[in-house]
Enzyme design. Structure first.
Site, PDB file in Angstrom:
ATOM      1  N   GLU A 270     -13.622   7.005  -6.097  1.00 57.00           N
ATOM      2  CA  GLU A 270     -12.292   7.563  -6.379  1.00 57.00           C
ATOM      3  C   GLU A 270     -12.425   8.845  -7.190  1.00 57.00           C
ATOM      4  O   GLU A 270     -13.160   8.900  -8.154  1.00 57.00           O
ATOM      5  CB  GLU A 270     -11.463   6.528  -7.145  1.00 57.00           C
ATOM      6  CG  GLU A 270     -10.139   7.022  -7.687  1.00 57.00           C
ATOM      7  CD  GLU A 270      -9.248   7.643  -6.625  1.00 57.00           C
ATOM      8  OE1 GLU A 270      -9.012   7.008  -5.572  1.00 57.00           O
ATOM      9  OE2 GLU A 270      -8.794   8.786  -6.835  1.00 57.00           O
TER      10      GLU A 270
ATOM     11  N   HIS B 150       7.811  -4.660   3.298  1.00 61.42           N
ATOM     12  CA  HIS B 150       8.787  -4.575   4.383  1.00 61.42           C
ATOM     13  C   HIS B 150       8.721  -5.799   5.287  1.00 61.42           C
ATOM     14  O   HIS B 150       7.670  -6.411   5.439  1.00 61.42           O
ATOM     15  CB  HIS B 150       8.547  -3.311   5.206  1.00 61.42           C
ATOM     16  CG  HIS B 150       8.884  -2.060   4.451  1.00 61.42           C
ATOM     17  ND1 HIS B 150      10.176  -1.715   4.156  1.00 61.42           N
ATOM     18  CD2 HIS B 150       8.100  -1.087   3.925  1.00 61.42           C
ATOM     19  CE1 HIS B 150      10.183  -0.572   3.472  1.00 61.42           C
ATOM     20  NE2 HIS B 150       8.927  -0.174   3.315  1.00 61.42           N
TER      21      HIS B 150
ATOM     22  N   SER C 274       4.380   4.953   4.767  1.00 62.23           N
ATOM     23  CA  SER C 274       5.061   3.665   4.744  1.00 62.23           C
ATOM     24  C   SER C 274       4.933   3.039   6.133  1.00 62.23           C
ATOM     25  O   SER C 274       5.038   3.756   7.119  1.00 62.23           O
ATOM     26  CB  SER C 274       6.526   3.863   4.396  1.00 62.23           C
ATOM     27  OG  SER C 274       7.122   2.611   4.201  1.00 62.23           O
TER      28      SER C 274
ATOM     29  N   CYS D 218      10.035  -1.596 -25.958  1.00 61.95           N
ATOM     30  CA  CYS D 218      10.996  -1.688 -24.859  1.00 61.95           C
ATOM     31  C   CYS D 218      10.589  -2.777 -23.878  1.00 61.95           C
ATOM     32  O   CYS D 218      11.416  -3.486 -23.335  1.00 61.95           O
ATOM     33  CB  CYS D 218      11.098  -0.363 -24.118  1.00 61.95           C
ATOM     34  SG  CYS D 218      11.530   1.020 -25.165  1.00 61.95           S
TER      35      CYS D 218
HETATM   36  C1  FAD Z   1       8.060   7.689  -1.874  1.00 53.58           C
HETATM   37  C2  FAD Z   1       7.245   6.660  -1.159  1.00 53.58           C
HETATM   38  C3  FAD Z   1       7.745   5.365  -1.000  1.00 53.58           C
HETATM   39  C4  FAD Z   1       6.989   4.408  -0.322  1.00 53.58           C
HETATM   40  N1  FAD Z   1       7.467   3.146  -0.239  1.00 53.58           N
HETATM   41  C5  FAD Z   1       6.727   2.188   0.374  1.00 53.58           C
HETATM   42  C6  FAD Z   1       7.196   0.862   0.430  1.00 53.58           C
HETATM   43  O1  FAD Z   1       8.238   0.536  -0.140  1.00 53.58           O
HETATM   44  N2  FAD Z   1       6.471  -0.075   1.086  1.00 53.58           N
HETATM   45  C7  FAD Z   1       5.297   0.249   1.693  1.00 53.58           C
HETATM   46  O2  FAD Z   1       4.719  -0.633   2.305  1.00 53.58           O
HETATM   47  N3  FAD Z   1       4.810   1.492   1.647  1.00 53.58           N
HETATM   48  C8  FAD Z   1       5.493   2.474   0.987  1.00 53.58           C
HETATM   49  N4  FAD Z   1       5.017   3.750   0.915  1.00 53.58           N
HETATM   50  C9  FAD Z   1       3.746   4.055   1.518  1.00 53.58           C
HETATM   51  C10 FAD Z   1       2.555   3.634   0.637  1.00 53.58           C
HETATM   52  O3  FAD Z   1       2.753   4.023  -0.678  1.00 53.58           O
HETATM   53  C11 FAD Z   1       1.308   4.284   1.172  1.00 53.58           C
HETATM   54  O4  FAD Z   1       1.187   3.970   2.521  1.00 53.58           O
HETATM   55  C12 FAD Z   1       0.041   3.792   0.493  1.00 53.58           C
HETATM   56  O5  FAD Z   1       0.166   3.845  -0.902  1.00 53.58           O
HETATM   57  C13 FAD Z   1      -1.140   4.635   0.916  1.00 53.58           C
HETATM   58  O6  FAD Z   1      -2.283   4.147   0.281  1.00 53.58           O
HETATM   59  P1  FAD Z   1      -3.698   4.806   0.524  1.00 53.58           P
HETATM   60  O7  FAD Z   1      -4.656   3.962  -0.179  1.00 53.58           O
HETATM   61  O8  FAD Z   1      -3.898   5.004   1.968  1.00 53.58           O
HETATM   62  O9  FAD Z   1      -3.573   6.241  -0.110  1.00 53.58           O
HETATM   63  P2  FAD Z   1      -3.730   6.657  -1.668  1.00 53.58           P
HETATM   64  O10 FAD Z   1      -3.094   5.694  -2.534  1.00 53.58           O
HETATM   65  O11 FAD Z   1      -3.337   8.075  -1.794  1.00 53.58           O
HETATM   66  O12 FAD Z   1      -5.267   6.532  -1.900  1.00 53.58           O
HETATM   67  C14 FAD Z   1      -6.173   7.524  -1.522  1.00 53.58           C
HETATM   68  C15 FAD Z   1      -7.120   7.761  -2.661  1.00 53.58           C
HETATM   69  O13 FAD Z   1      -8.158   8.625  -2.271  1.00 53.58           O
HETATM   70  C16 FAD Z   1      -8.515   9.449  -3.353  1.00 53.58           C
HETATM   71  N5  FAD Z   1      -9.218  10.626  -2.837  1.00 53.58           N
HETATM   72  C17 FAD Z   1      -8.686  11.644  -2.131  1.00 53.58           C
HETATM   73  N6  FAD Z   1      -9.632  12.563  -1.874  1.00 53.58           N
HETATM   74  C18 FAD Z   1     -10.791  12.111  -2.434  1.00 53.58           C
HETATM   75  C19 FAD Z   1     -12.121  12.617  -2.510  1.00 53.58           C
HETATM   76  N7  FAD Z   1     -12.457  13.784  -1.970  1.00 53.58           N
HETATM   77  N8  FAD Z   1     -13.042  11.893  -3.182  1.00 53.58           N
HETATM   78  C20 FAD Z   1     -12.736  10.694  -3.742  1.00 53.58           C
HETATM   79  N9  FAD Z   1     -11.486  10.175  -3.682  1.00 53.58           N
HETATM   80  C21 FAD Z   1     -10.536  10.867  -3.032  1.00 53.58           C
HETATM   81  C22 FAD Z   1      -7.177   9.766  -3.959  1.00 53.58           C
HETATM   82  O14 FAD Z   1      -7.295  10.203  -5.294  1.00 53.58           O
HETATM   83  C23 FAD Z   1      -6.432   8.440  -3.830  1.00 53.58           C
HETATM   84  O15 FAD Z   1      -6.545   7.642  -4.992  1.00 53.58           O
HETATM   85  C24 FAD Z   1       5.740   4.735   0.237  1.00 53.58           C
HETATM   86  C25 FAD Z   1       5.245   6.035   0.063  1.00 53.58           C
HETATM   87  C26 FAD Z   1       5.970   6.983  -0.650  1.00 53.58           C
HETATM   88  C27 FAD Z   1       5.407   8.328  -0.871  1.00 53.58           C
END
Ligand code: FAD
Ligand code: FAD
Lengths: 421, 484
Positions: free
Chosen positions: B35, B53, B342, B407
């Site tokens: 990370e 969902h 999402s 809080c």
């Molecule tokens: C406003 C909003 C509301 C949402 N609501 C919902 C919901 O209600 N229900 C639902 O199911 N989903 C929801 N989603 C979608 C959900 O949040 C995402 O699909 C999910 O969090 C994506 O996770 P991820 O692990 O793929 O990405 P991330 O959480 O972004 O993880 C990717 C990680 O990779 C790291 N990274 C990037 N580049 C590098 C690199 N070069 N080297 C090392 N590390 C790196 C980043 O720092 C990050 O920590 C929502 C999204 C948003 C924006």
């Protein structure tokens, strides 16, 4: 688990809590003060500037000095038990009507205090960025002014190198001077209103003396920076209250201080069913400073935000004497309503009684020299008072002698209205 | 320097990477989770709506729809094992016209095709009975009892903790900037010059999956950030609903929702706005107005007075708007987990299963460990306990009696536990314990937490950050040199 029975529990050991406890104990009742920190004194301890105690002691003291005097009295009083590092987390009621205050104490575990009366003296918290919804990013380097004051004066941490202060409340002004003294550059104070919200004395001594610019009729319209604050955008407000985007300018800074008001800390009270007054964000109280919940009283910044500690002490002391009457079985008789009239933001307490003198505190909404204060009961004038200067940051106190009520029909409903012209 | 050598490297410790790493910790493999940020869950996975969902929003043919349903059903098991806050409160869609009711019928059909359990169409009375706070002008709507809510970061923290417990090695502050492949192994190098080797790589880089894909000379594609602003309202809010309330969706967006959180606060949002900058999480007053007027149309008693704070998250969207989870056709032993917008949170348990199957297909041998332990104890908290329970806890460790965050009633012991588990930034502690998340937003607890980090982790005060990098909290400590 410890269970303790006392006559009254005072939650909070700041200036309000100490004065209330003293006044209850002086009448011979057992009082417990619950204080979350490891010393008494509350917010006064971080106010190392002077200006405290002019009314109470006819002397100009610093905050800690003012607190110390009360602490000495409290420690000497054998009717008062002090519980430090003890946090009140819940107020409930026994079947027989007595109140129970649930507390967590580092030393003793859970202590349940049962008492006839509870005094809310938890002080206030600061309004923060979320409360005023400033656009932009959420980097490090954004502090409320009181937090910055605490960090600098008690912990010895300097928040930043280049600061912009949002809001011209007194704490912000005092921090402008304080930060300048430790080598931090204060680049400006930005105030949305056409007039400063702090005391004139503080504008002169904390800004003018250090050539710190005050931007009246301006807002910080955006915060920039990904990791730490890098700059703010400042935008003027036109006379008709609109944002004048084109005249915006930016100031590079690494820190923002927010001095945008205080709010009574009412979470505990809300959970206990205490009705909240939206004008003060504190509780509704009757003429005896009792909230909508039988046996729960409030004073100090937990009731409404005070600018001067001497008023806190006065109010809390009075609250203590009402608590004393209450424990003795006294209940407020017929009460009239108190309502804010023209140019008054709020007035407290929300009720008055006719059989004794009443002290009212109110906050004006306007800045004016040679103002006049009017009091009407059931729309009829009963009192008029000249005020040399008024401004929202300065609370007005009104003493109503019971003679005023001579001609009032005691059995009728009556409403007292205070207004300013 | 001898480099660590792993069977699998998972890049990105968001919900996707964390769920995958935990799944792989079941097998006899050397796995690392990498990370770039100071802590896990600091990417998309920290700023979202936290909804599990129900699975009626997306077309049956999409991968995301399939994984959404599968993921949803796995949450009870995950919660039992990992002890994170999760509640199946149910989802309602509120329709306000005849046309909107037509769309509700379509959603219902889609739900049936997706095998969403227990879904029903409600008339006005039924809907108002379920949710008395709804605007009484409502025409009717949809009820999906299997929808739920979670604390997203706490879920990710738990996944990572469980993975680590079962042998996964976590590297934070490790931004992958270079990758080379030779002799059947990748060499992966960080911005700070650290490097490690791995036979298989999983790209779960969220918003940066496209850049990581290029680093590994895999497929070329682009991630488009789509911003969503959300507003957090205080506990006991007047508009607090019993269910998650959705409007009838329009085009690509599920609309502005009213969301009860597991901890009793409430959120409204998100907006949906295409932007360019992958770091732009600024909020605007215009959107505040928009979000509130939409939410108040559904629940009129919602009040702006009750806002605690606002935030924005960026959805890592891709062309086609589906998840892209597949074995790379260009880079060897490289799995893409991209376009996870999402319902990424909801799908995460199923994404992990899916990726495990892809690895197997790509030749990785999966043998289950004998000593795999799926269970975590769960963080001990003092809030919400009976006086008797709290007393026991404080007697065991007096630090539970010292309330640091007033809080949210978070004790010193809880903050200390967070620090001991490696969460040493203000945000990390906030997400782990809730300290600083309440009404005063850190006004009362910041100094206490600074002292605790300093004491327990030995980080000097002026080096403590909000979320890593240069986000330091205070500039300096007072000494004679500062006195003018
Ligand atoms: C406003 C909003 C509301 C949402 N609501 C919902 C919901 O209600 N229900 C639902 O199911 N989903 C929801 N989603 C979608 C959900 O949040 C995402 O699909 C999910 O969090 C994506 O996770 P991820 O692990 O793929 O990405 P991330 O959480 O972004 O993880 C990717 C990680 O990779 C790291 N990274 C990037 N580049 C590098 C690199 N070069 N080297 C090392 N590390 C790196 C980043 O720092 C990050 O920590 C929502 C999204 C948003 C924006
Ligand atoms: C920053 C600042 C600057 C000021 N400057 C001046 C000045 O220059 N001159 C002047 O005259 N006045 C000044 N004032 C006003 C005046 O000093 C204060 O209004 C007054 O001291 C408030 O007293 P209090 O007891 O109501 O609240 P506090 O002093 O805040 O006391 C409340 C106490 O309650 C405790 N507490 C809260 N919740 C709990 C709980 N659940 N359990 C146990 N304990 C709890 C807190 O720890 C605290 O000790 C200033 C006020 C502030 C905030």
């Amino acid at each position: 688990m410890l269970e303790k029975k006392v006559n009254a529990v005072v939650i909070g050991g700041g200036s309000a809590g100490m004065a209330a406890a003293l006044s209850i104990a002086e009448k011979g009742y057992q009082v417990a003060i619950i204080e979350r920190e490891d010393t008494l004194g509350g917010i006064l301890l971080q106010c190392i500037h002077n200006g405290f105690g002019l009314q109470e002691f006819k002397q100009e003291l610093t905050g800690p000095e003012y607190a110390q005097r009360f602490e000495d009295f409290v420690h000497k009083n054998r009717k008062i038990n002090i519980f430090l590092e003890t946090t009140a987390v819940d107020i409930t009621q026994n079947d027989n009507g007595t109140r129970v205050v649930n507390t967590y104490s580092k030393k003793h575990g859970v202590i349940l205090f049962s008492a006839d009366a509870v005094v809310l003296a938890m002080g206030c918290r600061e309004r923060n960025r979320g409360n005023i919804a400033i656009a932009g990013t959420r980097p490090a380097g954004i502090f409320t002014a009181g937090l910055a004051q605490r960090l600098l004066n008690i912990d010895g941490f300097i928040p930043g190198k280049k600061v912009v202060i949002i809001g011209s409340g007194d704490i912000g002004l005092i921090m402008a001077r304080r930060l300048t003294w430790v080598g931090t550059e204060v680049l400006g104070v930005v105030e949305i209103q056409p007039f400063p919200s702090g005391l004139t004395r503080n504008i002169v001594q904390c800004l003018n003396d250090f050539s710190i610019p005050l931007y009246l009729n301006h807002v910080v319209s955006r915060i920039y920076g990904k990791e730490r604050v890098t700059k703010v955008r400042i935008t003027p407000i036109t006379q008709d209250g609109k944002i004048d985007e084109k005249k915006s300018f930016q100031i590079a800074c690494d820190t923002i201080l927010l001095s945008v008001g205080l709010i009574p800390d009412m979470e505990l009270a809300k959970n206990a069913g205490v009705r909240i007054n939206h004008d003060t964000n504190g509780p509704y109280v009757n003429a005896d400073l009792m909230t909508s919940q039988e046996g729960i009283f409030a004073c100090g910044n937990a009731l409404h935000v005070h600018d001067i500690v001497d008023y806190v002490t006065e109010e809390a002391r009075r609250c203590g004497s009402y608590v004393h009457d209450y424990i003795q079985g006294g209940r407020v008789k017929k009460q009239g309503n108190v309502i804010p009239g023209a140019n008054i933001k709020y007035i407290l307490p929300n009720h008055y009684v006719t059989h004794r003198n009443n002290r009212l505190y109110c906050r004006p909404m306007i800045v004016k020299n040679n103002a006049e204060l009017f009091i009407k009961i059931n729309k009829k004038f009963v009192l008029q008072k000249k005020l040399r200067h008024i401004q929202p940051s300065e609370m007005i106190s009104i003493d109503l002698e019971k003679d005023v009520f001579k001609n009032i029909q005691k059995d009728q409903n009556h409403t007292l209205e205070v207004s300013i012209r | 320097m001898k480099e660590d050598c792993f069977d699998v490297a998972v890049i990105g410790a968001g919900v996707s990477g964390a769920a995958i790493a935990r799944k792989l910790s079941l097998y006899r493999l050397k796995v690392t989770l990498i990370e770039k940020c100071e802590d896990v869950s600091f990417g998309v996975s920290k700023a979202n709506s936290g909804i599990i969902h129900a699975g009626f929003h997306h077309k049956p043919a999409t991968l995301k729809s399939r994984l959404e349903i599968e993921g949803n059903l796995m949450f009870e098991k995950f919660q039992q094992e990992l002890q994170f806050p999760f509640k199946r409160v149910g989802i309602l869609v509120a329709a306000f016209s005849y046309e909107e009711m037509k769309t509700v019928e379509k959603l219902y059909q889609q739900g049936i095709e997706n095998n969403v359990p227990l879904i029903e169409i409600c008339n006005r009375e039924r809907l108002l009975e379920l949710e008395p706070k709804l605007n009484s002008d409502v025409s009717g709507g949809l009820y999906a009892p299997t929808g739920g809510i979670i604390e997203p970061y706490r879920y990710v923290f738990a996944l990572v903790e469980s993975a680590m417990k079962n042998g996964v090695k976590l590297f934070t502050d490790f931004k992958v900037i270079r990758a080379g492949y030779s002799g059947g192994q990748y060499t992966i190098t960080s911005a700070k010059g650290r490097s490690l080797k791995a036979k298989y790589v999983i790209n779960a880089g969220g918003l940066y999956a496209d850049e990581i894909s290029s680093l590994f000379k895999a497929e070329k594609y682009k991630i488009f950030p789509r911003k969503g602003e959300e507003y957090l309202l205080e506990r006991n809010s007047s508009g607090f609903p019993n269910h998650v309330i959705f409007p009838v969706p329009i085009k690509n967006s599920k609309g502005t929702l009213v969301i009860p959180t597991v901890e009793g606060t409430m959120m409204i949002g998100p907006t949906a706005e295409e932007i360019k900058d992958k770091e732009d999480v600024a909020t605007t007053p215009e959107n505040l107005e928009k979000v509130f007027s939409l939410a108040m149309k559904m629940i009129p008693s919602i009040s702006k007075r009750e806002i605690i704070t606002s935030f924005a998250g960026l959805r890592p969207a891709m062309e086609g708007n589906d998840f892209y989870i597949d074995i790379s056709k260009k880079a060897s032993h490289f799995i893409q987990v991209a376009g996870i917008q999402s319902p990424g949170l909801t799908a995460s348990p199923a994404i992990a299963e899916y990726v495990k199957d892809l690895l197997k297909k790509d030749g990785l041998k999966l043998v289950e460990k004998r000593d795999y332990d799926p269970f975590l104890k769960g963080a001990m908290v003092v809030r919400g306990r009976t006086p008797e329970e709290a007393d026991k806890l404080i007697k065991k460790d007096s630090a539970y009696g010292n309330i640091v965050c007033r809080c949210e009633n978070v004790s010193e012991a809880e903050v200390t536990e967070a620090i001991e588990k490696g969460h040493t930034t203000m945000d990390g502690i906030k997400f782990y314990t809730r300290a600083g998340m309440g009404k005063c937003q850190g006004g009362f607890c910041t100094y206490k937490i600074l002292h605790l980090i300093n004491q327990k982790a030995g980080i000097s005060i002026n080096k403590i950050t909000k979320r890593g990098g240069r986000s330091t909290i205070v500039y300096d400590t007072l000494s004679d040199k500062n006195i003018k």
